[in-house]
Design an enzyme around this catalytic site. Structure first.
Site, PDB file in Angstrom:
ATOM      1  N   ALA A 208     -59.884  16.884 -50.763  1.00  0.00           N
ATOM      2  CA  ALA A 208     -60.725  16.915 -51.901  1.00  0.00           C
ATOM      3  C   ALA A 208     -61.872  16.238 -51.519  1.00  0.00           C
ATOM      4  O   ALA A 208     -61.971  15.291 -50.295  1.00  0.00           O
ATOM      5  CB  ALA A 208     -60.058  16.725 -53.168  1.00  0.00           C
ATOM      6  N   ASN A 209     -62.925  15.702 -52.399  1.00  0.00           N
ATOM      7  CA  ASN A 209     -63.729  15.039 -52.181  1.00  0.00           C
ATOM      8  C   ASN A 209     -64.287  14.169 -53.734  1.00  0.00           C
ATOM      9  O   ASN A 209     -63.643  14.471 -54.661  1.00  0.00           O
ATOM     10  CB  ASN A 209     -65.184  15.512 -51.760  1.00  0.00           C
ATOM     11  N   ARG A 210     -65.225  13.173 -53.534  1.00  0.00           N
ATOM     12  CA  ARG A 210     -65.320  12.527 -54.743  1.00  0.00           C
ATOM     13  C   ARG A 210     -66.260  13.042 -56.185  1.00  0.00           C
ATOM     14  O   ARG A 210     -66.693  12.390 -56.824  1.00  0.00           O
ATOM     15  CB  ARG A 210     -65.794  11.081 -54.373  1.00  0.00           C
ATOM     16  N   SER A 211     -66.670  14.355 -55.902  1.00  0.00           N
ATOM     17  CA  SER A 211     -67.383  14.833 -56.564  1.00  0.00           C
ATOM     18  C   SER A 211     -67.040  14.843 -58.211  1.00  0.00           C
ATOM     19  O   SER A 211     -65.843  15.017 -58.351  1.00  0.00           O
ATOM     20  CB  SER A 211     -68.089  16.185 -56.377  1.00  0.00           C
ATOM     21  N   ALA A 274     -69.761  20.498 -54.511  1.00  0.00           N
ATOM     22  CA  ALA A 274     -69.622  19.752 -53.505  1.00  0.00           C
ATOM     23  C   ALA A 274     -68.128  20.586 -52.815  1.00  0.00           C
ATOM     24  O   ALA A 274     -67.160  20.167 -52.914  1.00  0.00           O
ATOM     25  CB  ALA A 274     -69.132  18.094 -53.613  1.00  0.00           C
TER      26      ALA A 274
END
Ligand code: CTP
Length: 402
Positions: A208-211, A274
């Site tokens: 995942a990512n921090r968006s 993102a």
């Protein structure tokens, strides 16, 4: 004036937010609307009928059984001779009475008698807002087609913080315009992507990512406020679904692409998600620790949703807008990205950790289009969304004039 000749019946219930309803009367009239006001008995403990009468330049109605008011205007006429009914503030009590179909005062009677669309702007203490009774009442009202704007989160009158603040008068005006189909983007269809994507590694793990989804969600809300019929395709976020927007929840990039294609045709596409650039080929079972080397993840590239929506063809939205999250040479990379992905505008922002953009509330945008670069000042994400929506509206106004 967008609301010229439109008639609004404003019902003011008894909450501290009633003072903002006075400003709402002014804002609606500024746009050309004729505003008639009903106040509940409790509302009159907070603001006076005289104040509402002065601002609306109309008689204010307060009493179900008043002979003078009845002779001037029966409550059934009051309910019928309007284009839209706005309840602001909509207190927990009035929402409960609406859900139950009560007719125990003039406000409830008019709401039961009207066949016009109803917009409620709830305002109450956070605990009352979260209470199962309020939730059930609202779900019932929404299932009957009652529209809602807000409440917003923030400091409340009792010194607490949380959801419960009435939407601001201009937000209510925008919702009114949207419902009456007079917004600058009414008749247009918009598609927005937002949030991160989750790419499964195995049944329990993902990349995942921090968006946070804040920017994309705010853009969808702003486009809807201008009247666009908006679909928001969102990856997993903790942002609430914006009012007036159809939200499709997805997890992976491939599911996001499929949902976007399903939402076409659209006039406008804004890709704020993102999207994970790579996905793993997920294992069917949870990967177990073994003595020795850790497992190797084989990554494959994900489809590029922005590039795919920008491909020439008859389903290409007229205006495709992408973001460029960069940590260096922001504008230069954005220019290159606009050409490579074949989109119309790129909103470039610096996401290096020191800027606090990811997950934060503010954003500094450079808008790159065919003509050049426009540098925006640092703005809260909500205002970035508003500014983008206004610019999109101007773009279509220009096209219509051509
Ligand atoms: N985007 C997309 N689908 C992808 C990747 C990106 O739709 N698979 C969109 C994003 O929503 C954003 C834009 O493309 O609007 C740019 O994303 P960004 O992460 O900055 O670009 P990348 O494609 O990852 O390019 P690079 O790796 O060169 O930075």
């Amino acid at each position: 004036m967008p609301l010229q000749g439109r008639r609004i019946l404003l019902i003011i219930a008894g909450g501290i937010a009633a003072y903002k309803s006075l400003d709402l009367i002014r804002r609606l009239r500024e746009r050309g609307a004729r505003v008639r006001v009903i106040m509940t008995a409790a509302a009159q403990r907070f603001i006076t009928p005289l104040a509402a009468a002065s601002l609306s330049a109309e008689t204010v109605y307060t009493d179900l059984f008043s002979l003078t008011e009845e002779s001037e205007m029966g409550h059934l006429r009051l309910a019928a001779e309007t284009d839209l009914v706005v309840v602001a503030p909509a207190t927990a009590d009035l929402l409960a009475r609406m859900a139950a179909g009560r007719a125990d005062d003039l406000a409830a009677t008019a709401l039961l008698a009207t066949e016009r669309p109803i917009l409620v702007a709830p305002a109450m203490n956070t605990r009352m807002w979260r209470h199962a009774a309020t939730r059930a009442n609202l779900a019932l009202l929404e299932s009957r087609g009652v529209a809602r704007i807000g409440p917003n989160a923030g400091p409340l009158a009792e010194g607490e913080t949380g959801p419960g603040r009435m939407a601001e008068p201009l937000e209510i005006v925008a919702a009114v315009e949207q419902m009456l189909g007079v917004g600058a983007l009414s008749g247009r269809r918009a598609l927005v992507t937002s949030g991160p994507t989750h790419e499964a590694i195995d049944p329990v793990r993902y990349i995942a990512n921090r968006s946070s989804g804040k920017q994309g969600h705010a853009i969808a809300a702003a486009l809807a406020r201008l009247g666009a019929e908006t679909v928001l395709v969102s990856g997993p976020t903790s942002e609430p679904d914006p009012p007036g927007v159809r939200v499709v929840h997805v997890e992976s990039a491939r599911a996001m692409l499929a949902a976007c294609e399903k939402a076409l045709p659209a006039d406008i596409a804004v890709c704020a998600a993102a999207v994970a650039d790579w996905r793993a080929e997920p294992a069917a079972q949870k990967i177990k620790k073994k003595n020795g080397a850790p497992p190797a993840l084989k990554l494959v590239e994900n489809p590029d949703i922005l590039a795919s929506l920008s491909k020439p063809g008859n389903r290409r939205p007229r205006l495709v807008v992408g973001f460029a999250a960069e940590t260096e040479n922001v504008v230069e990379h954005a220019r290159e990205k606009r050409v490579r992905k074949a989109c119309d505008w790129i909103l470039a922002n610096d996401v290096s950790p020191a800027t606090g953009t990811f997950g934060g509330d503010a954003n500094t945008i450079h808008l790159v289009d065919e003509a050049g670069v426009e540098d925006w000042p640092p703005l809260p994400k909500r205002e970035v969304a508003e500014r983008l929506a206004q610019r999109i509206a101007r773009f279509f106004a220009g096209k219509a004039a051509e």
